[in-house]
Design a protein around this motif. Structure first.
Motif, PDB file in Angstrom:
ATOM      1  N   ASN A 121      47.235  41.991  59.134  1.00  0.00           N
ATOM      2  CA  ASN A 121      48.514  41.924  58.431  1.00  0.00           C
ATOM      3  C   ASN A 121      49.438  41.008  59.233  1.00  0.00           C
ATOM      4  O   ASN A 121      49.955  41.395  60.281  1.00  0.00           O
ATOM      5  N   THR A 172      49.469  43.901  47.074  1.00  0.00           N
ATOM      6  CA  THR A 172      48.984  44.909  48.022  1.00  0.00           C
ATOM      7  C   THR A 172      47.978  45.801  47.305  1.00  0.00           C
ATOM      8  O   THR A 172      48.228  46.256  46.180  1.00  0.00           O
ATOM      9  N   THR A 183      48.915  37.275  49.702  1.00  0.00           N
ATOM     10  CA  THR A 183      48.941  38.525  50.456  1.00  0.00           C
ATOM     11  C   THR A 183      49.445  38.229  51.861  1.00  0.00           C
ATOM     12  O   THR A 183      49.506  37.079  52.287  1.00  0.00           O
ATOM     13  N   ASP A 224      43.878  43.868  50.992  1.00  0.00           N
ATOM     14  CA  ASP A 224      44.742  43.251  49.987  1.00  0.00           C
ATOM     15  C   ASP A 224      44.082  42.010  49.393  1.00  0.00           C
ATOM     16  O   ASP A 224      44.101  41.783  48.180  1.00  0.00           O
ATOM     17  N   ARG A 247      55.164  44.319  50.860  1.00  0.00           N
ATOM     18  CA  ARG A 247      55.033  44.077  52.297  1.00  0.00           C
ATOM     19  C   ARG A 247      56.369  43.706  52.921  1.00  0.00           C
ATOM     20  O   ARG A 247      57.013  42.733  52.549  1.00  0.00           O
TER      21      ARG A 247
END
Length: 420
Positions: free
Chosen positions: A34, A239, A278, A284, A329
Motif C-alpha cells: 500500500n 479497494t 489503486t 486491490d 484509501r
C-alpha cells in the motif's frame, strides 16, 4: 510534545546551540504494498531531514522489507481471505504464533542492525497502534525492545490508534512503551488521542498531541503532473471489498460490487473521463483486474485502467494530474488535498473521516452503504465547486515536524549534560 524554549532554557547554557543527531531511525511500514504508507514515510523522512541538516534520517520497515514491491502478487489477498474465514480467537492465535516466530528468527536481527549508530528513534506515522491479528503489537514490541537495549530515546509521531485491542495486543503495546524512554508522543487525530488516553491510562505513557498526517507534505516533496487544459479527469481509487471488510465492517463493503460500476456510469454521464487506479495493495489490484473489463463495457464512455505504480512518486504524480478523485484509501485523498485536487472520500474507517474533518472537507465524505453510486457524478461536481487552500494545513504539518526535531535535539542535549 516537549516545548523547545522551556527545555532549552532549563538545561543549556546561554548561547549554546542544540546538537543535531547523527542518525535518526524511523520505524514504520515504508515498503508496504500500500503505497500510502510509503508516501507518508518519505514525507516524514524528507521533512525531518530538512529540519535536522546533516542528520541521517532513515526508515526501517517493521516487516523487514527493504524496497518497494516489484511484484504485485495474490498472496496477501489469499491470506486475508483465509484469515477472514477463521474464528477471531483462532485467527489471532495462529497469526500471533507466526509473528513471534518471524520476530525471533528474522525481525529482531533486522531491527538490531538498523539501530547501529542511531541516537534517536521515531515510531510513525501511520495506523501503527492497531490490532490486526497482533501484527503491529508484536512488531512494535520487538522493535522498541531493541531500542530499549541501546537506551535510545523514542518519540511516537502522527500515529493512528484503534479503539479496540485484544488483551494480548494491550499487553504487547503496554510492555513496548513501558520499558522504553518515550520522550514525546503525538497522534494524527482527536479520536486517536482519546483512545491512546484510554488504553494507556495509569501508565507512564505521555499524553499525546494531535498533529497533521505527514502525507499532507506530498506537494513539497514530490513533483506535480501537468494537467491537460480543459480536462475533466477523475481518478477512481478501487479497494477490494475483502480489504474493507477485514479492516472495517461487512456493512461497509456490502454493496461495493454494485456501487463501483454504478459510480462509473454516473461519472461518464456527467461528462468526466475516469481513470481506475489503486494505492498498490495486491488484493486491490487483483480485484480491479478481475472487474475492469466488465465495468468499462457497462460505463460506455471514456474509462481507462491506470498502470501499476512502483513507488509513492508514481502514485502522487498520477493523483496530482487528476481534476478530482474518489476513494476509500486515506493517502490517495491526503495526496490529492496536498496538490489542491478535490477528493470525495468513501467512508469505511474513522481515520478517513478524521482527515476530512481536519482539512475542512467533511461535506465531501460519502458512505457507499447509504448513498448510491448513481450519485457519484453529483458528489464530485460538488467537491469541484468547493474551493480550498491546502497551504495552512501544510504549514502546520511542517511546523509540527520541526517541533519533533526540536524535541529530539532537546533530549539529546539534556542527556549530554547529565553525563557530565
Amino acid at each position: 510534545m516537549t516545548s523547545l524554549p522551556d527545555a532549552a532554557e532549563r538545561t543549556l547554557p546561554r548561547g549554546r546551540s542544540l546538537p543535531v543527531p547523527r542518525r535518526v531511525v524511523l520505524f514504520n511500514v515504508k515498503y508496504s504494498p500500500n503505497l500510502g504508507d510509503g508516501l507518508l514515510s518519505e514525507c516524514l523522512e524528507r521533512e525531518l531531514g530538512r529540519a535536522l541538516p546533516g542528520c541521517d534520517v532513515v526508515s526501517v520497515d517493521l516487516a523487514g522489507r527493504r524496497h518497494y514491491p516489484l511484484v504485485h502478487g495474490p498472496a496477501r489477498g489469499a491470506v486475508l481471505a483465509l484469515l477472514e474465514r477463521c474464528p477471531a480467537s483462532l485467527r489471532r492465535l495462529l497469526a500471533g504464533a507466526m509473528l513471534h516466530l518471524l520476530l525471533a528468527f528474522r525481525l529482531r536481527a533486522h531491527y538490531r542492525r538498523a539501530l547501529r549508530g542511531a541516537e534517536a528513534v521515531v515510531v510513525g506515522g501511520g495506523n501503527l497502534f492497531t490490532d490486526a491479528d497482533l501484527n503491529f503489537p508484536v512488531k512494535i514490541w520487538g522493535a522498541l525492545g531493541e531500542a530499549s537495549r541501546k537506551s535510545v530515546p523514542v518519540a511516537v509521531f502522527a500515529v493512528g490508534v484503534a479503539r479496540t485491542w485484544s488483551r494480548p495486543a494491550a499487553r504487547l503495546f503496554g510492555g513496548a512503551l513501558g520499558r522504553t524512554a518515550i520522550v514525546a508522543a503525538s497522534v494524527r487525530d482527536e479520536k486517536s488521542r482519546e483512545t491512546w488516553s484510554s488504553h494507556f491510562r495509569g501508565t507512564t505513557a505521555p499524553l499525546p498531541d494531535v498533529v497533521v498526517d505527514p502525507g499532507v507534505l506530498a506537494s513539497l516533496h514530490f513533483p506535480v503532473a501537468l494537467r491537460r487544459k480543459g480536462s475533466r479527469k477523475i481518478g477512481l481509487c478501487v479497494t477490494d471489498p475483502l480489504a474493507v471488510r477485514y479492516h472495517s465492517t461487512r456493512a461497509s463493503a456490502a454493496n461495493l460490487e454494485a456501487w463501483y460500476p454504478a459510480a462509473l456510469q454516473s461519472l461518464v454521464a456527467h461528462g468526466f473521463e475516469v481513470a481506475l487506479f489503486t494505492n498498490g495493495s495486491p488484493e486491490d489490484r487483483g480485484y480491479l483486474y478481475r472487474r475492469f473489463e466488465e465495468w468499462i463495457r457497462r460505463a460506455k464512455g471514456p474509462v481507462t485502467l491506470s498502470r501499476s505504480f512502483d513507488d509513492p512518486a508514481a502514485l502522487t504524480t498520477f493523483v496530482s494530474g487528476c481534476d478530482g478523485i474518489i476513494g476509500h484509501r486515506m493517502h490517495a485523498c491526503i495526496a490529492a488535498f496536498s496538490f489542491g485536487v478535490p477528493a470525495v472520500g468513501l467512508r469505511w474507517d474513522p481515520k478517513l473521516d478524521s482527515f476530512f474533518d481536519m482539512s475542512g472537507r467533511s461535506a465531501h465524505m460519502l458512505d457507499p452503504a447509504r448513498v448510491s453510486g448513481r450519485e457519484a457524478g453529483e458528489r464530485i461536481l460538488a467537491a469541484l465547486a468547493d474551493p480550498f487552500d491546502p497551504r495552512p494545513l501544510i504549514a502546520r504539518a511542517q511546523a509540527q515536524v520541526a517541533g519533533l526535531a526540536a524535541s529530539l535535539q532537546t533530549i539529546l542535549a539534556e542527556r549530554a549534560l547529565a553525563r557530565r
